[in-house]
Enzyme design. Structure first.
Site, PDB file in Angstrom:
ATOM      1  N   LYS A   1     -10.310 -10.717   8.280  1.00  0.00           N
ATOM      2  CA  LYS A   1     -10.788  -9.533   7.572  1.00  0.00           C
ATOM      3  C   LYS A   1     -10.612  -8.225   8.338  1.00  0.00           C
ATOM      4  CE  LYS A   1     -13.579  -9.972   4.125  1.00  0.00           C
ATOM      5  NZ  LYS A   1     -13.416  -9.372   2.823  1.00  0.00           N
TER       6      LYS A   1
ATOM      7  N   HIS B   1      -6.084   4.540 -16.351  1.00  0.00           N
ATOM      8  CA  HIS B   1      -6.881   3.321 -16.585  1.00  0.00           C
ATOM      9  C   HIS B   1      -6.695   2.313 -15.455  1.00  0.00           C
ATOM     10  CE1 HIS B   1      -7.184   4.717 -20.845  1.00  0.00           C
ATOM     11  NE2 HIS B   1      -5.949   5.133 -20.603  1.00  0.00           N
TER      12      HIS B   1
END
Ligand code: ARG
Length: 458
Positions: A280, A153
């Protein structure tokens, strides 16, 4: 080619609409290979003279040269690759050239060409799959003892070996390779000799032409032979499965490269920056491979839709069978190539993984199993451990940070040994059941993977 039946030329728009040259020129080499096999067979069977057969073969070989060196006079007013080559052959040889098409139709011809082409591309996919598997196996080798969080999960579950995680993808790729090899058995069947749909009155020898083009088998039913395209469907399904596997791996990479997870550093050469945010480093390659996977599903869907309403035998709809294959081929080839290089250059960060393993109670199962070892039934042990986790969480501690006294508060059978059991490295090391994440089990798995990789040539 069919002017005998018609009193005027087809409309210009019709000619443009029906033209497939841009799509079938790609397999001109395969078209020549099939024609050479056909011409030789015609000669051997005495359908044309041996000398005529020789002339056809050498004409076709000259055409192959022209195509390779780029001097072949492609004519867009001739509908497709087949008519272009046949026309050129007749230009070269005169009337003898007109004999090539004896006992053959473009229907069996194009089916053979495409089978030859698809077979070659699928073989290339198999090579690229093994390259990627090798990159993954090499990283696994480096990280046999690197412990990371295993998830269910996407929640921390149990510690695992990074090698084990990477080898899971190798197993997927191995199955993908097996599927392709099995598909090849059905791709490599020659339809030549089926002619338009009903076979032919000439004494052709389909088994011989099959052998000559390197195929193991020839068709059993001429109507099936000219209209079957499941030999394209199967590789498209394989392409969809391969890219699904790649897309899942991309998802891992994108997650691992996120600085708040930080399990790996993206190689500079395989990352992109932002035009506005200087910090980034984006995983665009992984995102694009994930995105391109959609195109292979589209190709499979297109092909299924194309075939579902077709009565026997050949229908012109089938001309639309090439683009989906090319589309999938480009995606599979590009994605496998890039992924193999990306994996080879990823720098994994074991320290970050170790830190992540100590948060999220990944050792809770260890405590429960330990209690089972002390004679406590598993369900009770599960409950006791759950309470211990809730307690530790309320104090912002790991299970291993609790004192022996605190742990004994939950179950008096706990002793000092429990701290060894709670160590995540130990937790991995103990799981040596077949196919498990224990270091020994993973080493065995890696040896088997290596044996598979070494067993098949490049
Ligand atoms: N361009 C055609 C195709 O790709 C070749 C076969 C044409 N056959 C025909 N009966 N018109 O399918």
């Amino acid at each position: 080619m069919w002017s005998g039946r018609f009193s005027r030329d087809s409309h210009q728009l019709v000619r443009e609409f029906t033209n497939s040259l841009d799509n079938d020129r790609v397999f001109a080499e395969q078209d020549i290979q099939g024609s050479v096999a056909h011409a030789r067979m015609l000669g051997r069977q005495g359908i044309i003279s041996q000398e005529e057969a020789d002339q056809l073969v050498s004409g076709l070989e000259r055409i192959r040269e022209e195509i390779r060196e780029g001097s072949f006079p492609w004519r867009s007013d001739l509908e497709d690759v087949h008519l272009n080559i046949e026309h050129r052959l007749t230009e070269m040889l005169g009337q003898v050239g007109e004999k090539l098409h004896t006992g053959r139709s473009r229907n069996d011809q194009v089916a053979l060409d495409l089978r030859l082409y698809v077979s070659q591309r699928v073989q290339q996919w198999e090579v690229l799959l093994r390259k990627l598997a090798r990159s993954l196996a090499d990283q696994a080798q480096e990280h046999l003892e690197t412990v990371m969080p295993g998830y269910t999960h996407l929640q921390p579950a149990q510690p695992v070996s990074l090698a084990h995680h990477l080898l899971a993808y190798v197993q997927m790729l191995k199955r993908d390779g097996q599927r392709l090899a099995q598909a090849q058995e059905r791709i490599r069947v020659s339809p030549l000799g089926a002619a338009a749909l009903a076979g032919t009155t000439y004494p052709v020898d389909p088994e011989a032409t099959a052998r000559e083009v390197g195929f193991e088998k020839c068709f059993a039913n001429s109507m099936d032979a000219v209209s079957d395209r499941d030999f394209v469907l199967e590789p498209l399904f394989c392409a969809a499965t391969i890219t699904t596997h790649l897309s899942r791996l991309c998802e891992e990479i994108i997650f691992w490269a996120n600085p708040s997870v930080g399990f790996m550093r993206l190689p500079d050469a395989f990352a992109t920056g932002s035009s506005i945010m200087p910090q980034k480093k984006n995983p665009d390659i992984a995102e694009l491979i994930r995105g391109k996977a959609a195109g292979t599903f589209g190709a499979l869907q297109t092909m299924l839709s194309l075939l579902k309403g077709l009565p026997l035998a050949y229908n012109r709809d089938l001309q639309e069978d090439k683009k989906p294959f090319y589309q999938a081929d480009e995606i599979v080839t590009g994605s496998l190539t890039l992924m193999a290089q990306l994996i080879a250059e990823i720098e994994f960060l074991p320290d970050r993984m170790r830190k992540a393993v100590s948060a999220g109670y990944l050792n809770a199962t260890e405590l429960a199993d330990y209690l089972v070892g002390r004679g406590i039934p598993f369900r009770t042990a599960h409950h006791i451990t759950g309470r211990a986790v809730a307690y530790a969480e309320s104090r912002d501690k790991g299970l291993e940070d609790l004192t022996l006294r605190e742990l004994r508060g939950f179950c008096e059978d706990v002793d000092q040994e429990v701290f060894q059991v709670l160590d995540p490295h130990q937790a991995v090391a103990r799981r040596n059941t077949p196919g498990g994440t224990g270091f020994e089990a993973v080493s065995r798995q890696l040896s088997e993977v290596r044996a598979w990789l070494d067993s098949e040539g490049e």
